[in-house]
Scaffold this motif. Structure first.
Motif: not given
Length: 123
Positions: A72-98
């Motif tokens: 849950y905690y890592l998914n929350k951090k992934i969402k936060e980073l995705e929002l910050q990196l939104n529209n960074l590039s034309k290609l999507p950046i895959k963000i995941s957790g382990k």
């Protein structure tokens, strides 16, 4: 955040992994003795971990609730980073957790965000 954006663009990074250890001392403390709870910066974090601990007891009767909380905690951090990196590039950046298990010397993919919802609604 600007530095991180520049770093990602400069090195053409396409994948980012958040990694937490199963024996992370702060997470374990938040789930147990709360020895570090007097540290002001950890108050909100500890409250969130305790709230997720209660929720995981309801939704995960079997398995490892600690893994669910870390997911849950890592998914929350992934969402936060995705929002910050939104529209960074034309290609999507895959963000995941382990989650790293030192005893098994293995990395395990976290539960998907669909499993680690903020709240559960049954129809």
């Amino acid at each position: 955040m600007e530095y991180l954006r520049g770093f990602i663009k400069k090195h053409n990074i396409r994948a980012i992994y958040f990694v937490l250890s199963m024996d992370n001392k702060i997470i374990l403390d938040a789930l147990g003795s709360n020895e570090f709870s007097s540290i002001g910066a950890l108050n909100n974090f500890y409250k969130e971990i305790r709230r997720q601990k209660k929720r995981s007891k309801i939704s995960f009767e079997v398995g490892n609730p600690q893994f669910a909380i870390l997911s849950y905690y890592l998914n929350k951090k992934i969402k936060e980073l995705e929002l910050q990196l939104n529209n960074l590039s034309k290609l999507p950046i895959k963000i995941s957790g382990k989650i790293y298990n030192r005893n098994q010397d293995a990395f395990t993919t976290i539960y998907p965000d669909l499993v680690c919802l903020e709240k559960y609604h049954l129809n």
